[in-house]
Design a protein around this motif. Sequence first.
Motif, PDB file in Angstrom:
ATOM      1  N   SER A 166       7.009  13.020   3.379  1.00  0.00           N
ATOM      2  CA  SER A 166       5.766  13.738   3.664  1.00  0.00           C
ATOM      3  C   SER A 166       4.627  12.754   3.887  1.00  0.00           C
ATOM      4  CB  SER A 166       5.429  14.668   2.488  1.00  0.00           C
ATOM      5  OG  SER A 166       4.184  15.291   2.675  1.00  0.00           O
ATOM      6  N   LEU A 167       3.843  12.988   4.931  1.00  0.00           N
ATOM      7  CA  LEU A 167       2.656  12.198   5.216  1.00  0.00           C
ATOM      8  C   LEU A 167       1.452  13.121   5.334  1.00  0.00           C
ATOM      9  CD1 LEU A 167       4.115   9.750   7.894  1.00  0.00           C
ATOM     10  CD2 LEU A 167       3.152   9.082   5.692  1.00  0.00           C
ATOM     11  N   PRO A 168       0.243  12.633   5.007  1.00  0.00           N
ATOM     12  CA  PRO A 168      -0.925  13.504   5.097  1.00  0.00           C
ATOM     13  C   PRO A 168      -1.178  13.982   6.520  1.00  0.00           C
ATOM     14  CG  PRO A 168      -1.572  11.228   4.685  1.00  0.00           C
ATOM     15  CD  PRO A 168      -0.096  11.294   4.510  1.00  0.00           C
ATOM     16  N   THR A 169      -1.541  15.244   6.642  1.00  0.00           N
ATOM     17  CA  THR A 169      -1.858  15.830   7.941  1.00  0.00           C
ATOM     18  C   THR A 169      -3.308  15.529   8.312  1.00  0.00           C
ATOM     19  OG1 THR A 169      -2.635  17.911   6.995  1.00  0.00           O
ATOM     20  CG2 THR A 169      -0.256  17.711   7.442  1.00  0.00           C
ATOM     21  N   GLY A 170      -3.653  15.785   9.560  1.00  0.00           N
ATOM     22  CA  GLY A 170      -5.032  15.621   9.980  1.00  0.00           C
ATOM     23  C   GLY A 170      -5.963  16.533   9.207  1.00  0.00           C
ATOM     24  N   TYR A 171      -5.532  17.742   8.948  1.00  0.00           N
ATOM     25  CA  TYR A 171      -6.347  18.690   8.176  1.00  0.00           C
ATOM     26  C   TYR A 171      -6.601  18.148   6.774  1.00  0.00           C
ATOM     27  CZ  TYR A 171      -7.702  22.913   5.662  1.00  0.00           C
ATOM     28  OH  TYR A 171      -8.373  23.820   4.873  1.00  0.00           O
ATOM     29  N   GLU A 172      -5.567  17.599   6.142  1.00  0.00           N
ATOM     30  CA  GLU A 172      -5.721  17.072   4.784  1.00  0.00           C
ATOM     31  C   GLU A 172      -6.647  15.852   4.756  1.00  0.00           C
ATOM     32  OE1 GLU A 172      -1.363  18.394   2.964  1.00  0.00           O
ATOM     33  OE2 GLU A 172      -1.584  16.488   4.047  1.00  0.00           O
ATOM     34  N   LEU A 173      -6.552  14.998   5.768  1.00  0.00           N
ATOM     35  CA  LEU A 173      -7.426  13.831   5.812  1.00  0.00           C
ATOM     36  C   LEU A 173      -8.882  14.233   6.036  1.00  0.00           C
ATOM     37  CD1 LEU A 173      -5.254  11.313   7.865  1.00  0.00           C
ATOM     38  CD2 LEU A 173      -5.649  11.341   5.395  1.00  0.00           C
ATOM     39  N   ALA A 174      -9.108  15.216   6.896  1.00  0.00           N
ATOM     40  CA  ALA A 174     -10.468  15.693   7.131  1.00  0.00           C
ATOM     41  C   ALA A 174     -11.055  16.302   5.861  1.00  0.00           C
ATOM     42  CB  ALA A 174     -10.474  16.706   8.261  1.00  0.00           C
ATOM     43  N   ALA A 175     -10.251  17.071   5.134  1.00  0.00           N
ATOM     44  CA  ALA A 175     -10.720  17.673   3.881  1.00  0.00           C
ATOM     45  C   ALA A 175     -11.013  16.602   2.846  1.00  0.00           C
ATOM     46  CB  ALA A 175      -9.675  18.654   3.363  1.00  0.00           C
ATOM     47  N   ASP A 176     -10.202  15.569   2.806  1.00  0.00           N
ATOM     48  CA  ASP A 176     -10.404  14.498   1.831  1.00  0.00           C
ATOM     49  C   ASP A 176     -11.706  13.753   2.092  1.00  0.00           C
ATOM     50  OD1 ASP A 176      -8.750  13.006  -0.388  1.00  0.00           O
ATOM     51  OD2 ASP A 176      -9.633  11.430   0.852  1.00  0.00           O
TER      52      ASP A 176
ATOM     53  N   VAL B  50       0.851  -1.184   0.000  1.00  0.00           N
ATOM     54  CA  VAL B  50       0.000   0.000   0.000  1.00  0.00           C
ATOM     55  C   VAL B  50       0.890   1.238   0.000  1.00  0.00           C
ATOM     56  CG1 VAL B  50      -1.888  -1.188   1.174  1.00  0.00           C
ATOM     57  CG2 VAL B  50      -0.192   0.049   2.530  1.00  0.00           C
ATOM     58  N   THR B  51       0.337   2.331  -0.470  1.00  0.00           N
ATOM     59  CA  THR B  51       1.080   3.580  -0.577  1.00  0.00           C
ATOM     60  C   THR B  51       0.796   4.453   0.629  1.00  0.00           C
ATOM     61  OG1 THR B  51       0.963   3.509  -2.995  1.00  0.00           O
ATOM     62  CG2 THR B  51       1.490   5.626  -1.984  1.00  0.00           C
ATOM     63  N   LEU B  52       1.850   4.895   1.296  1.00  0.00           N
ATOM     64  CA  LEU B  52       1.702   5.766   2.456  1.00  0.00           C
ATOM     65  C   LEU B  52       2.766   6.849   2.370  1.00  0.00           C
ATOM     66  CD1 LEU B  52       0.344   6.467   5.100  1.00  0.00           C
ATOM     67  CD2 LEU B  52       1.734   4.732   6.252  1.00  0.00           C
ATOM     68  N   GLY B  53       2.335   8.072   2.130  1.00  0.00           N
ATOM     69  CA  GLY B  53       3.270   9.173   1.973  1.00  0.00           C
ATOM     70  C   GLY B  53       4.143   8.985   0.755  1.00  0.00           C
ATOM     71  N   ASP B  54       5.452   9.044   0.960  1.00  0.00           N
ATOM     72  CA  ASP B  54       6.411   8.958  -0.143  1.00  0.00           C
ATOM     73  C   ASP B  54       6.944   7.550  -0.378  1.00  0.00           C
ATOM     74  OD1 ASP B  54       6.224  11.711  -0.557  1.00  0.00           O
ATOM     75  OD2 ASP B  54       7.805  12.136   0.904  1.00  0.00           O
ATOM     76  N   GLY B  55       6.329   6.547   0.248  1.00  0.00           N
ATOM     77  CA  GLY B  55       6.816   5.183   0.080  1.00  0.00           C
ATOM     78  C   GLY B  55       5.698   4.171   0.148  1.00  0.00           C
TER      79      GLY B  55
ATOM     80  N   GLU C 213      -8.342  12.212  13.221  1.00  0.00           N
ATOM     81  CA  GLU C 213      -8.203  11.821  11.823  1.00  0.00           C
ATOM     82  C   GLU C 213      -7.173  10.701  11.695  1.00  0.00           C
ATOM     83  OE1 GLU C 213     -10.149  12.833   9.446  1.00  0.00           O
ATOM     84  OE2 GLU C 213     -11.174  14.283  10.728  1.00  0.00           O
ATOM     85  N   SER C 214      -7.482   9.743  10.817  1.00  0.00           N
ATOM     86  CA  SER C 214      -6.599   8.604  10.619  1.00  0.00           C
ATOM     87  C   SER C 214      -6.688   8.147   9.172  1.00  0.00           C
ATOM     88  CB  SER C 214      -7.010   7.452  11.552  1.00  0.00           C
ATOM     89  OG  SER C 214      -6.154   6.340  11.422  1.00  0.00           O
ATOM     90  N   LEU C 215      -5.586   7.640   8.650  1.00  0.00           N
ATOM     91  CA  LEU C 215      -5.568   7.003   7.335  1.00  0.00           C
ATOM     92  C   LEU C 215      -5.402   5.514   7.572  1.00  0.00           C
ATOM     93  CD1 LEU C 215      -5.587   7.175   4.271  1.00  0.00           C
ATOM     94  CD2 LEU C 215      -3.126   7.603   4.328  1.00  0.00           C
TER      95      LEU C 215
ATOM     96  N   ASN D  10      -1.798   8.032  12.231  1.00  0.00           N
ATOM     97  CA  ASN D  10      -2.528   8.973  13.074  1.00  0.00           C
ATOM     98  C   ASN D  10      -1.715  10.267  13.200  1.00  0.00           C
ATOM     99  OD1 ASN D  10      -4.511   6.842  13.927  1.00  0.00           O
ATOM    100  ND2 ASN D  10      -2.685   5.992  14.864  1.00  0.00           N
ATOM    101  N   PRO D  11      -1.935  11.235  12.310  1.00  0.00           N
ATOM    102  CA  PRO D  11      -1.074  12.424  12.306  1.00  0.00           C
ATOM    103  C   PRO D  11      -1.182  13.274  13.562  1.00  0.00           C
ATOM    104  CG  PRO D  11      -2.911  12.689  10.784  1.00  0.00           C
ATOM    105  CD  PRO D  11      -2.925  11.265  11.218  1.00  0.00           C
ATOM    106  N   ASP D  12      -2.315  13.187  14.260  1.00  0.00           N
ATOM    107  CA  ASP D  12      -2.504  13.962  15.482  1.00  0.00           C
ATOM    108  C   ASP D  12      -2.597  13.062  16.711  1.00  0.00           C
ATOM    109  OD1 ASP D  12      -2.651  16.416  14.012  1.00  0.00           O
ATOM    110  OD2 ASP D  12      -4.708  15.880  13.462  1.00  0.00           O
TER     111      ASP D  12
END
Length: 264
Positions: A42-52, A8-13, A77-79, A101-103
């Motif tokens: 780079s990993l998605p932030t909580g703000y980015e996950l909420a917006a998505d 699976v893809t997570l951030g840059d890897g 927020e969690s991916l 879990n970015p936060d």
Amino acid sequence: MTTYGEAVTLGDGEVTPFSTATPAGVPKYHGVEFDREVVTGSLPTGYELAADRTSDDPTYDDKYAPTGQAREIHRRESLQFFVPFPDAEATPVTFLGLNWNPDGHPGGGGAWAKPHFDVHFHMLGTDTVDAIVGPDCAPYDGIPDEQIPTGYNRSPPETAAERYITDMGEHLAPADAPELPGNPAAFTNTLIQGFVGVDGDPELAFLEPMLTREYLREFAGTERFEVPQPSVYPHDQRHPTTYSVRTDPADESIVVALQGFEQV
């Protein structure tokens, strides 16, 4: 022999589950391999996950897909990813539930507020885990003492609403975790063990190393940790007795693996 599952893809890897057995077919490892770029990039932030989650064209909309699903879990927020483990028939392990879990998330008086990964080695099928909706109190009166792993405690009554978590179950933490209670600065790597109600009865249902991004980013070498055992198991297969965190010789990946499988 090592068999790799779907990456699976997570951030840059990428993150890839795998299973290893001896030449005689005895289970040796169930593991998860993180590309070094996952924890350093780079990993998605909580703000980015909420917006998505509210987007008309979401990127993270399927936990069974390589890009995962943005979910609100533990009130943060969690991916999340659900990925089968290959060649898992001889152990209770069924699939990987991976969360970024970015936060951080609630629990332990704020102990787990740091950005971290939850690596769930589930022991039940995805249909059972998919049906878990929370947070809520666990749907059973209690857990018999002989089923609780040595040194683990249930959440106190005042935080019972955090016990039963969506897509996971009830979480039990080791009493000697250095970040408990309320000391997130000490949080690096803690093994949670989880329960789920099956036909109204609690069963040990997952092992979950929680590892901070900071810990993995700086990690090198190998560390091994005990998996505390219950007196009574919900299965008659080989159960892990240790888990490890290690880097490969070229330091290009980090592995989190259950091992030391013994017949119960």
